[in-house]
Design an enzyme around this catalytic site. Sequence first.
Site, PDB file in Angstrom:
ATOM      1  N   VAL A 179      31.546  40.778  50.509  1.00 21.91           N
ATOM      2  CA  VAL A 179      32.793  40.027  50.379  1.00 21.91           C
ATOM      3  C   VAL A 179      32.666  38.941  49.323  1.00 21.91           C
ATOM      4  O   VAL A 179      33.581  38.706  48.525  1.00 21.91           O
ATOM      5  CB  VAL A 179      33.204  39.424  51.743  1.00 21.91           C
ATOM      6  CG1 VAL A 179      34.408  38.497  51.579  1.00 21.91           C
ATOM      7  CG2 VAL A 179      33.515  40.535  52.738  1.00 21.91           C
ATOM      8  N   ALA A 180      31.510  38.297  49.288  1.00 22.07           N
ATOM      9  CA  ALA A 180      31.297  37.200  48.338  1.00 22.07           C
ATOM     10  C   ALA A 180      31.349  37.683  46.902  1.00 22.07           C
ATOM     11  O   ALA A 180      31.727  36.936  45.997  1.00 22.07           O
ATOM     12  CB  ALA A 180      29.949  36.535  48.603  1.00 22.07           C
TER      13      ALA A 180
ATOM     14  N   GLU B 250      38.290  38.594  44.407  1.00 21.70           N
ATOM     15  CA  GLU B 250      39.597  38.755  45.045  1.00 21.70           C
ATOM     16  C   GLU B 250      40.754  38.316  44.151  1.00 21.70           C
ATOM     17  O   GLU B 250      41.854  38.861  44.222  1.00 21.70           O
ATOM     18  CB  GLU B 250      39.650  37.949  46.359  1.00 21.70           C
ATOM     19  CG  GLU B 250      38.663  38.415  47.415  1.00 21.70           C
ATOM     20  CD  GLU B 250      37.269  37.826  47.203  1.00 21.70           C
ATOM     21  OE1 GLU B 250      37.117  36.965  46.318  1.00 21.70           O
ATOM     22  OE2 GLU B 250      36.338  38.234  47.927  1.00 21.70           O
TER      23      GLU B 250
ATOM     24  N   ASP C 232      58.562  44.499   7.042  1.00 20.20           N
ATOM     25  CA  ASP C 232      59.679  44.552   6.101  1.00 20.20           C
ATOM     26  C   ASP C 232      59.702  43.260   5.285  1.00 20.20           C
ATOM     27  O   ASP C 232      59.040  42.278   5.633  1.00 20.20           O
ATOM     28  CB  ASP C 232      61.005  44.678   6.860  1.00 20.20           C
ATOM     29  CG  ASP C 232      61.135  46.016   7.568  1.00 20.20           C
ATOM     30  OD1 ASP C 232      60.688  47.017   6.998  1.00 20.20           O
ATOM     31  OD2 ASP C 232      61.684  46.040   8.683  1.00 20.20           O
TER      32      ASP C 232
ATOM     33  N   ASP D  65      37.433  28.158  44.998  1.00 23.80           N
ATOM     34  CA  ASP D  65      37.412  28.720  43.641  1.00 23.80           C
ATOM     35  C   ASP D  65      38.759  29.248  43.169  1.00 23.80           C
ATOM     36  O   ASP D  65      38.960  29.415  41.961  1.00 23.80           O
ATOM     37  CB  ASP D  65      36.405  29.881  43.577  1.00 23.80           C
ATOM     38  CG  ASP D  65      35.050  29.431  43.047  1.00 23.80           C
ATOM     39  OD1 ASP D  65      34.883  28.224  42.807  1.00 23.80           O
ATOM     40  OD2 ASP D  65      34.166  30.296  42.891  1.00 23.80           O
TER      41      ASP D  65
END
Length: 882
Positions: A278-279, A283, A325, A705
């Site tokens: 998970v770390a 995410e 152009d 974080d």
Amino acid sequence: MREAFLEAPEVIKELGSTPNGLASEEAARRLREYGPNVISEGHPTPLYKRLLPHLTNLLAILLWIAGVLAFVGGMPQLAYAVFAVILINAFFSFIQEYKAERASHALKNLLPRITTAVRDGQRVRLNVDELVPGDLVVLESGDAVPADARVLESASLLVNNSSLTGESEPVGRNAGPVDVEGVPIADMQDLIFMGTSVANGTCQAIVIRTGGKTEFGKVARLTQEVTEHLSPLQKQIARVTKILAVLATAFGGIFFALGLLIGRPLLENFLFAIGVIVANVPEGLLPTVTLALAMGMQRMARRNALVKKLTAVETLGSTTVILTDKTGTLTQNRMTVTRMYLDGSAVDLARAPEIKRGPSLDLLVQGMVLANNARITDDGFVGDPTEAALLFAARDFGADLAALYRRYPRIYEIPFDSRRKRMTGVHRIGGTAWALCKGAPGEVIPRCSDLDDAERKKVLSANDEMAKSGLRVLAFARRQLDSPVAREHDEVERDMAFVGLVGMFDPPRPEVAAAVDKAHTAGIRVIMVTGDYGLTAESIARRVGMVGRGRPRIITGTDLSKLDEEGLSNELREEQDVLFARVSPEDKMKIARALQRNGDIVAVTGDGVNDAPALKAADIGVAMGREGTDVAKEAADMVLTDDNFASIVSAVEEGRTVYANIRKFVTYILASNVPELVPYLAYVLLGVPLPLTVMQILAVDLGTDLLPALALGLEPPEPGVMQNPPRSKKESLLDAHLLARAYGFLGLMEAAIGMTAFFWFLGRHGWVWGQSLDPNSLVYRQSTSMVFTAIVVCQVFNVFAARTDVESVFRVGLFRNRWVWLGILWELGLTMVLLNVPVFQGVFGTAPLTLADWGFLWAISPLLLVAEEVRKWLVRRKMSRK
């Protein structure tokens, strides 16, 4: 359809209109009755179906598995935390995507579709959704047909019905009426339909159906079922996601195996492995990417570039060549007649504004006014700026424009064509028909039979002199016809009598030179592609810095026709400056393909209907918002609201910024993974108390974080972002440099600081090597809180370190991105809550720290930023020596 077989006056009467259009009051009443002229976008996708992909992507699936395993392992608080992360992340991603979609629709509304209609006897510009049945509309080449309509008048009208019938070739349309017995509606020769476009010619038509009642409205749902392919950035993100998922799983497996080797209890070891997985799952990656793209799109909009889809933002950042152009893009599209040639001599209007009136000037003015589709209005003009400049000049010479229109009515028109480069109006003058022609001197002069070789040479020399001064030159000629009946172009435009030349100056936009220089500094080639004369193109190119001191290689349409794709690719590999002049819009696609063959990422500008293939073929198609046709805007990826080349360069800068911001975010989140893993490695290999718990790891990754990482996605362009060459298409978002910096440098620095804080704290409280600690004791909870807080404080300095890759953050400015400071306040505030609020202390195993503890952390954590600044200084020094 009854309107198809009625004569034009009967159609007008049937619809309750007049030859002068509807009155404004009547149009407003009909708008209330029939509703706006829009087609419903169909039933929106249900919210749950739009939310579902955010709950089932690869990262989410990995977290679902981890949460279920945590439940099975008997640690429900970890499972609940993981499930909460999935839901919060999915909701945030959905909200960002939804906001981006809403922003995209809002930006499109800034550039409404406009059409020319006749109201109260005057030509006016209207939003397409304001049209009602009975409105008269005036359409020309490149216009989208705004509603189903019956043609009343036409000139060489060709319509592209591919969106309605699937036929790729344009089909002819005329004023009819037709016999509709057994004829499909789409084949009725006097009807035009919403969703199609004018490929050639002009017409006036009366609206018979609007909105959902149009033929296109009936099949609109079919056109809305479009399958979108993954962009390069989306593919990169998918690749990064897979790599990080594999890394997270590998780390979890490795530490699970290490735990078994040292005899750690199976359940405890299993739960910690889940925590490690998970770390290491980023995410916030997907919502931050969406946020970075959405903010980039909004910043581009503020800089006059509307991007039609998010992923095009990033593609702009890798552009290596811009095919641009000239008129209106590099120049101001404010034509002014400054020089003329008639009766064998040139006249500079700046020096001799008062030209003596005479037969030659009268004939030239007559051509300037009548061979012209623009009209002067109270607000300025309607029509092409070049034609408008001719009208303003004619008026300055004393011409009564309205009187000329009445006295010499137009019988029919041979419209301008990008291949013929001329247009001709056939007018009744003095009881006979006269063809009045204007166009490129190279196309008109060869059709003048009254010039001998010496005179022709003199005229062409005058043309060259004007062109060298950067003037756009038009030639005028005329011919009396023996019959007013419409005939083939070549039959009308032959054996003409030369009248004169008109030179118009269109000044370069003042900001273009700096933008071209900026593009060159960024390693982007800028190549002019114009239908104008080569000497005119070269003059403007020199004024804006597109070519150096040497003579550029000027490739004309004739030259281009002799080159195959490989030959053109070889020409474009040469280092000599190159310009394309006297080329048709269709040639742009050939040039773009040749550049792509050489490995370039190509942006192409365009405004006409014939530019659409090149805009589609380019990596980034850029349409003009003001002068561009509806067809060009539909084909393009980006629309410039100011038709300005400088806006393209600004958009490239934003595209590079988006990509850089994504790398900054990834660097930031990966760096914190190392100090989360090293404590467990120390626990396994060194036999020390576990310095960091699973829930504390989650608190960092999913709490403290998150907002600083998102703030990096909002970072403004970094100084020097346009001083580097475009990145290679082969460059990976997650490359060796990023991994080495995140894991091998910043991450190790954080790990060293965190472990130093851990041992410093234990040493102060009498701990000796080999001593075990009660997991529920205050000293142990404070020691893990020291490591947790050390990571948070290090991340405060890491967010500044990640803001730049090479440049010093102090030079960029510490306060340039206010969102970073809000993110820092969030992570520090949340840390204080987790350390000091009892309910969170119980969940995360934390305890309050003393002022001395905080002081130690703030004393050693800045070493990370100092070390990173030293690294950047060494890199800059190495780069300066090259």
